[in-house]
Design a protein around this motif. Structure first.
Motif, PDB file in Angstrom:
ATOM      1  N   ARG A 191      16.419  29.660   2.966  1.00  0.00           N
ATOM      2  CA  ARG A 191      15.177  28.997   2.578  1.00  0.00           C
ATOM      3  C   ARG A 191      15.522  27.682   1.885  1.00  0.00           C
ATOM      4  O   ARG A 191      16.610  27.535   1.306  1.00  0.00           O
ATOM      5  CB  ARG A 191      14.367  29.892   1.658  1.00  0.00           C
ATOM      6  CG  ARG A 191      13.931  31.191   2.313  1.00  0.00           C
ATOM      7  CD  ARG A 191      13.347  32.154   1.301  1.00  0.00           C
ATOM      8  NE  ARG A 191      12.943  33.401   1.937  1.00  0.00           N
ATOM      9  CZ  ARG A 191      13.742  34.422   2.192  1.00  0.00           C
ATOM     10  NH1 ARG A 191      15.025  34.336   1.853  1.00  0.00           N
ATOM     11  NH2 ARG A 191      13.301  35.509   2.782  1.00  0.00           N
ATOM     12  N   LEU A 192      14.594  26.758   1.942  1.00  0.00           N
ATOM     13  CA  LEU A 192      14.826  25.470   1.293  1.00  0.00           C
ATOM     14  C   LEU A 192      15.192  25.658  -0.168  1.00  0.00           C
ATOM     15  O   LEU A 192      16.064  24.953  -0.692  1.00  0.00           O
ATOM     16  CB  LEU A 192      13.566  24.593   1.417  1.00  0.00           C
ATOM     17  CG  LEU A 192      13.620  23.230   0.749  1.00  0.00           C
ATOM     18  CD1 LEU A 192      14.702  22.345   1.380  1.00  0.00           C
ATOM     19  CD2 LEU A 192      12.254  22.545   0.814  1.00  0.00           C
TER      20      LEU A 192
ATOM     21  N   PHE B 132      14.156  34.210  16.050  1.00  0.00           N
ATOM     22  CA  PHE B 132      14.998  34.326  14.864  1.00  0.00           C
ATOM     23  C   PHE B 132      15.617  32.973  14.573  1.00  0.00           C
ATOM     24  O   PHE B 132      16.261  32.370  15.437  1.00  0.00           O
ATOM     25  CB  PHE B 132      16.084  35.374  15.089  1.00  0.00           C
ATOM     26  CG  PHE B 132      17.153  35.387  14.035  1.00  0.00           C
ATOM     27  CD1 PHE B 132      16.856  35.771  12.731  1.00  0.00           C
ATOM     28  CD2 PHE B 132      18.451  35.003  14.336  1.00  0.00           C
ATOM     29  CE1 PHE B 132      17.843  35.782  11.745  1.00  0.00           C
ATOM     30  CE2 PHE B 132      19.443  35.010  13.368  1.00  0.00           C
ATOM     31  CZ  PHE B 132      19.142  35.400  12.066  1.00  0.00           C
ATOM     32  N   ILE B 133      15.415  32.486  13.369  1.00  0.00           N
ATOM     33  CA  ILE B 133      15.994  31.212  12.953  1.00  0.00           C
ATOM     34  C   ILE B 133      17.261  31.524  12.163  1.00  0.00           C
ATOM     35  O   ILE B 133      17.205  32.014  11.034  1.00  0.00           O
ATOM     36  CB  ILE B 133      15.016  30.389  12.088  1.00  0.00           C
ATOM     37  CG1 ILE B 133      13.678  30.230  12.799  1.00  0.00           C
ATOM     38  CG2 ILE B 133      15.628  29.026  11.763  1.00  0.00           C
ATOM     39  CD1 ILE B 133      13.734  29.485  14.109  1.00  0.00           C
TER      40      ILE B 133
ATOM     41  N   ALA C 137      16.747  13.285   1.775  1.00  0.00           N
ATOM     42  CA  ALA C 137      15.750  12.357   2.308  1.00  0.00           C
ATOM     43  C   ALA C 137      15.336  12.746   3.722  1.00  0.00           C
ATOM     44  O   ALA C 137      14.152  12.657   4.083  1.00  0.00           O
ATOM     45  CB  ALA C 137      16.306  10.933   2.295  1.00  0.00           C
ATOM     46  N   ALA C 138      16.294  13.218   4.534  1.00  0.00           N
ATOM     47  CA  ALA C 138      15.980  13.614   5.904  1.00  0.00           C
ATOM     48  C   ALA C 138      15.065  14.840   5.917  1.00  0.00           C
ATOM     49  O   ALA C 138      14.123  14.919   6.720  1.00  0.00           O
ATOM     50  CB  ALA C 138      17.264  13.905   6.677  1.00  0.00           C
TER      51      ALA C 138
ATOM     52  N   HIS D  66      17.942  25.008   9.022  1.00  0.00           N
ATOM     53  CA  HIS D  66      18.982  25.472   9.943  1.00  0.00           C
ATOM     54  C   HIS D  66      19.524  24.296  10.734  1.00  0.00           C
ATOM     55  O   HIS D  66      18.793  23.634  11.466  1.00  0.00           O
ATOM     56  CB  HIS D  66      18.408  26.525  10.905  1.00  0.00           C
ATOM     57  CG  HIS D  66      19.447  27.154  11.775  1.00  0.00           C
ATOM     58  ND1 HIS D  66      19.474  27.002  13.139  1.00  0.00           N
ATOM     59  CD2 HIS D  66      20.531  27.921  11.466  1.00  0.00           C
ATOM     60  CE1 HIS D  66      20.498  27.664  13.635  1.00  0.00           C
ATOM     61  NE2 HIS D  66      21.154  28.224  12.645  1.00  0.00           N
ATOM     62  N   GLY D  67      20.800  24.024  10.544  1.00  0.00           N
ATOM     63  CA  GLY D  67      21.416  22.909  11.246  1.00  0.00           C
ATOM     64  C   GLY D  67      20.761  21.584  10.933  1.00  0.00           C
ATOM     65  O   GLY D  67      20.645  20.719  11.815  1.00  0.00           O
ATOM     66  N   GLY D  68      20.315  21.401   9.693  1.00  0.00           N
ATOM     67  CA  GLY D  68      19.651  20.171   9.293  1.00  0.00           C
ATOM     68  C   GLY D  68      18.197  20.082   9.697  1.00  0.00           C
ATOM     69  O   GLY D  68      17.537  19.082   9.415  1.00  0.00           O
ATOM     70  N   ARG D  69      17.672  21.131  10.330  1.00  0.00           N
ATOM     71  CA  ARG D  69      16.278  21.150  10.792  1.00  0.00           C
ATOM     72  C   ARG D  69      15.435  22.000   9.857  1.00  0.00           C
ATOM     73  O   ARG D  69      15.829  23.102   9.473  1.00  0.00           O
ATOM     74  CB  ARG D  69      16.214  21.700  12.215  1.00  0.00           C
ATOM     75  CG  ARG D  69      14.811  21.868  12.770  1.00  0.00           C
ATOM     76  CD  ARG D  69      14.873  22.312  14.229  1.00  0.00           C
ATOM     77  NE  ARG D  69      13.543  22.589  14.752  1.00  0.00           N
ATOM     78  CZ  ARG D  69      13.107  23.799  15.075  1.00  0.00           C
ATOM     79  NH1 ARG D  69      13.897  24.860  14.928  1.00  0.00           N
ATOM     80  NH2 ARG D  69      11.894  23.981  15.553  1.00  0.00           N
TER      81      ARG D  69
END
Length: 313
Positions: free
Chosen positions: A210-211, A199-200, A222-223, A253-256
């Motif tokens: 979602r993005l 689970f994410i 950019a990241a 999630h958390g920048g990932r």
């Protein structure tokens, strides 16, 4: 060049083992961003004695119902609960689609540790399956002519066979991609046509957005783009395209950035339109980043990069 002895071949699907009666489901592109939680829907008429002694909506862990090859790559993550005394409790729906539903489960030992899982369930033969599957299924044939004929004719048995092919295709792809270090959920296990995944999201059961639901800008945008290019290049380097990539099957999630929904993963080397799948994936995601003002989010340049990584240039 890929080592064929090690790599997963999405062109080969496997029919669900006879005698294993489990509700088959599938997960497809999202139709809405569900945030409703805690609606128990786990128990079914097929559960039988599997829920004896448990509250309605619970079941015993299905870990022992999967063979070693139907479980995720070793070593299993420390957070994963594998004890046979564990209980699966369904907490609600995470995602719905035309061909699939994904549910949130808590697998835990009573009075002990627990973990959250996403249960992706491929629907049964009574449902319309994969209205866009023709292009993906090209070349994905079994060694049994009867199964191939049934799948081509979309009979009830054929649709069930296709569901089995797609479930096993996604699980096999996730195992390979996770093992290669690509950003995908850990594939916990497959039982019949139910795939359990990492689970994410947050510990309270709030799923990662979602993005398409995010509004990143500047350095964050950019990241995320850099992560996406690296993930797609890694995927292409293994010889694959996502096949249906969009901002709706990328989680943040958390920048990932995490890729999800991979039942239609395409072998771009063997598929006659492999380059086209790479280009479409590149176009779909680059357009989203470009619309948010990211310099360099060029779909043509990304498509060329992916074709080069796949050695199709």
């Amino acid at each position: 060049m890929r080592d064929s002895a090690e790599s997963f071949d999405p062109a080969y699907g496997r029919v669900r083992r006879a005698g294993r009666k489990r509700r088959p489901y599938f997960d497809d592109e999202a139709t809405s961003a569900k945030r409703e939680r805690y609606r128990p829907r786990l128990a079914t008429e097929d559960a039988g004695d599997a829920t004896d002694g448990l509250p309605e909506g619970d079941r015993w862990s299905t870990w022992d119902q999967s063979t070693p090859t139907e479980r995720g790559p070793r070593p299993h993550p420390e957070w994963l609960v594998t004890e046979l005394a564990a209980v699966d409790t369904e907490l609600g729906i995470l995602k719905t689609g035309k061909e699939a539903d994904v549910y949130l489960l808590r697998r835990g030992v009573p009075g002990g540790r627990s973990c959250l899982l996403a249960a992706k369930r491929y629907r049964g033969a009574e449902h319309r399956l994969f209205h866009r599957d023709a292009g993906y299924l090209e070349g994905r044939r079994t060694r049994e002519s009867r199964v191939n004929r049934a799948a081509a004719n979309r009979s009830a048995f054929g649709r069930q066979a296709i569901a089995g092919q797609w479930a096993n295709a996604e699980f096999g792809a996730l195992c390979q991609l996770y093992g290669a270090g690509l950003p995908v959920p850990y594939p916990v296990q497959i039982t019949g046509t139910e795939v359990l995944l990492e689970f994410i999201g947050d510990p309270d059961g709030t799923g990662a957005p979602r993005l398409a639901e995010t509004r990143p800008d500047g350095a964050e945008l950019a990241a995320l783009w850099d992560q996406l290019v690296a993930a797609l290049a890694g995927l292409a380097g293994l010889g694959y395209a996502h096949g249906d990539l969009s901002p709706y099957n990328l989680l943040v999630h958390g920048g990932r950035l995490v890729m999800i929904d991979l039942p239609q993963v395409v072998d771009v080397v063997s598929h006659p339109n492999g380059r086209g799948f790479l280009a479409r994936d590149a176009r779909n995601v680059a357009a989203w980043f470009a619309a948010r003002g990211l310099p360099g989010a060029d779909p043509e340049r990304l498509a060329r990069l992916l074709a080069g990584e796949a050695r199709l240039a």
